[in-house]
Design an enzyme around this catalytic site. Structure first.
Site, PDB file in Angstrom:
ATOM      1  N   ARG A 149       3.330  -6.271   9.662  1.00  0.00           N
ATOM      2  CA  ARG A 149       1.856  -5.434  10.282  1.00  0.00           C
ATOM      3  C   ARG A 149       2.038  -4.636  11.225  1.00  0.00           C
ATOM      4  NH1 ARG A 149      -3.558  -7.576   7.899  1.00  0.00           N
ATOM      5  NH2 ARG A 149      -3.963  -6.168   5.815  1.00  0.00           N
TER       6      ARG A 149
ATOM      7  N   ASN B 197      -2.043  -0.105   7.154  1.00  0.00           N
ATOM      8  CA  ASN B 197      -1.786  -0.718   7.574  1.00  0.00           C
ATOM      9  C   ASN B 197      -0.797  -1.532   6.191  1.00  0.00           C
ATOM     10  OD1 ASN B 197      -3.787  -2.109   6.243  1.00  0.00           O
ATOM     11  ND2 ASN B 197      -4.351  -3.551   7.208  1.00  0.00           N
TER      12      ASN B 197
ATOM     13  N   THR C  41      -5.171  -7.787  11.074  1.00  0.00           N
ATOM     14  CA  THR C  41      -5.761  -5.893  10.016  1.00  0.00           C
ATOM     15  C   THR C  41      -5.474  -4.871  10.995  1.00  0.00           C
ATOM     16  OG1 THR C  41      -7.474  -7.468   8.658  1.00  0.00           O
ATOM     17  CG2 THR C  41      -7.434  -4.599   9.086  1.00  0.00           C
TER      18      THR C  41
ATOM     19  N   GLU D 187      -9.635 -11.051  -7.425  1.00  0.00           N
ATOM     20  CA  GLU D 187      -8.969 -10.175  -7.579  1.00  0.00           C
ATOM     21  C   GLU D 187      -7.407 -10.014  -8.302  1.00  0.00           C
ATOM     22  OE1 GLU D 187      -9.867  -9.170  -2.076  1.00  0.00           O
ATOM     23  OE2 GLU D 187      -7.492  -9.606  -3.175  1.00  0.00           O
TER      24      GLU D 187
ATOM     25  N   TYR E 146     -11.780  -1.896  -3.619  1.00  0.00           N
ATOM     26  CA  TYR E 146     -12.831  -2.283  -2.477  1.00  0.00           C
ATOM     27  C   TYR E 146     -14.472  -2.473  -2.456  1.00  0.00           C
ATOM     28  CZ  TYR E 146      -8.003  -2.381  -0.212  1.00  0.00           C
ATOM     29  OH  TYR E 146      -6.933  -2.657   0.495  1.00  0.00           O
TER      30      TYR E 146
ATOM     31  N   PHE F 235     -15.543   3.301   7.027  1.00  0.00           N
ATOM     32  CA  PHE F 235     -14.125   3.905   6.361  1.00  0.00           C
ATOM     33  C   PHE F 235     -13.892   3.748   4.834  1.00  0.00           C
ATOM     34  CE2 PHE F 235     -14.144  -1.068   7.762  1.00  0.00           C
ATOM     35  CZ  PHE F 235     -13.748  -1.292   6.852  1.00  0.00           C
TER      36      PHE F 235
ATOM     37  N   HIS G  64      -2.193  -5.338   1.666  1.00  0.00           N
ATOM     38  CA  HIS G  64      -3.162  -6.188   1.841  1.00  0.00           C
ATOM     39  C   HIS G  64      -3.555  -7.713   0.647  1.00  0.00           C
ATOM     40  CE1 HIS G  64      -7.943  -6.719   0.276  1.00  0.00           C
ATOM     41  NE2 HIS G  64      -6.904  -7.666  -1.431  1.00  0.00           N
TER      42      HIS G  64
ATOM     43  N   LYS H  98       0.577  -0.991   0.083  1.00  0.00           N
ATOM     44  CA  LYS H  98       0.372   0.208   0.259  1.00  0.00           C
ATOM     45  C   LYS H  98       0.856   1.409  -0.329  1.00  0.00           C
ATOM     46  CE  LYS H  98      -3.689  -2.347   2.760  1.00  0.00           C
ATOM     47  NZ  LYS H  98      -5.239  -1.862   3.530  1.00  0.00           N
TER      48      LYS H  98
HETATM   49  P1  CMP Z   1      -7.353  -4.533   3.887  1.00  0.00           P
HETATM   50  O1  CMP Z   1      -6.943  -6.104   3.882  1.00  0.00           O
HETATM   51  O2  CMP Z   1      -6.634  -3.863   2.371  1.00  0.00           O
HETATM   52  O3  CMP Z   1      -8.822  -4.365   3.494  1.00  0.00           O
HETATM   53  C1  CMP Z   1      -9.738  -3.981   3.765  1.00  0.00           C
HETATM   54  C2  CMP Z   1      -9.364  -2.529   4.281  1.00  0.00           C
HETATM   55  O4  CMP Z   1     -10.035  -1.611   5.119  1.00  0.00           O
HETATM   56  C3  CMP Z   1      -8.157  -3.286   5.192  1.00  0.00           C
HETATM   57  O5  CMP Z   1      -7.285  -4.025   4.999  1.00  0.00           O
HETATM   58  C4  CMP Z   1      -7.847  -2.094   5.950  1.00  0.00           C
HETATM   59  O6  CMP Z   1      -6.779  -1.051   5.855  1.00  0.00           O
HETATM   60  C5  CMP Z   1      -8.869  -0.951   5.989  1.00  0.00           C
HETATM   61  N1  CMP Z   1      -9.927  -0.730   7.394  1.00  0.00           N
HETATM   62  C6  CMP Z   1     -11.068  -2.314   8.235  1.00  0.00           C
HETATM   63  N2  CMP Z   1     -11.368  -1.521   8.833  1.00  0.00           N
HETATM   64  C7  CMP Z   1     -11.072  -0.098   8.752  1.00  0.00           C
HETATM   65  C8  CMP Z   1     -10.996   1.265   9.792  1.00  0.00           C
HETATM   66  N3  CMP Z   1     -11.886   1.267  11.435  1.00  0.00           N
HETATM   67  N4  CMP Z   1     -10.204   2.080   9.603  1.00  0.00           N
HETATM   68  C9  CMP Z   1     -10.009   2.639   8.021  1.00  0.00           C
HETATM   69  N5  CMP Z   1      -9.673   1.149   7.558  1.00  0.00           N
HETATM   70  C10 CMP Z   1     -10.067   0.057   8.198  1.00  0.00           C
END
Ligand code: CMP
Length: 140
Positions: free
Chosen positions: A104, A114, A93, A128, A51, A59, A117, A11
């Protein structure tokens, strides 16, 4: 266990800090092979499409804004049980919950930013991967 393929994204928070190599060393050390890879700048609309399952989440807008805030590296990882292995190497996550030694835990700033993905199941992995790569782009 079967050989699988999964989609991995490095990311913008990680590309900005020049962490692509350090992150990919973790995948390769775990036995995952990078069988397709490209560095791209997503538009907010492309991030939103990728997404779309999260469209109703609070979010979602922040996530799409962030994912289009700088380059990402999209890649296909291949290996035995690659979907679960990728998730294990990434860690939880929320980096606050991630096990020591995971990507992470070591590199991520927050649940939103984070660093990586990874697909969460075989059907999503297939969807995907095809969002970013044609079959001829993947060389095992
Ligand atoms: P990812 O695995 O890319 O899949 C969905 C993404 O949403 C997740 O990682 C996080 O980066 C993001 N995400 C999940 N929960 C939150 C949150 N509470 N606030 C902001 N981003 C979030």
């Amino acid at each position: 266990m079967a050989t699988e393929r999964t989609l991995s994204i490095i990311k913008p928070d990680a590309t900005r800090r020049n962490l692509t190599g350090k992150i990919n060393a973790k995948f390769e050390d775990a036995g995952l092979r990078i069988v397709a890879q490209k560095r791209v700048q997503l538009t907010k609309a492309q991030a939103g499409e990728f997404y779309r399952v999260h469209a109703e989440r609070p979010f979602y807008d922040e996530l799409c804004e962030f994912m289009s805030s700088g380059p990402v590296v999209v890649q296909v990882l291949e290996g035995e049980g690659a979907i679960a292995k990728n998730r294990e190497v990434m860690g939880a996550t929320n980096p606050a919950d991630a096990d020591p030694g995971t990507i992470r835990a070591e590199f991520a700033d927050s649940v939103g930013e984070n660093s990586v993905h990874g697909s969460d199941a075989p059907e999503t992995a297939s969807d995907e991967i095809s969002y970013f790569f044609a079959g001829r782009d993947i060389v095992g």
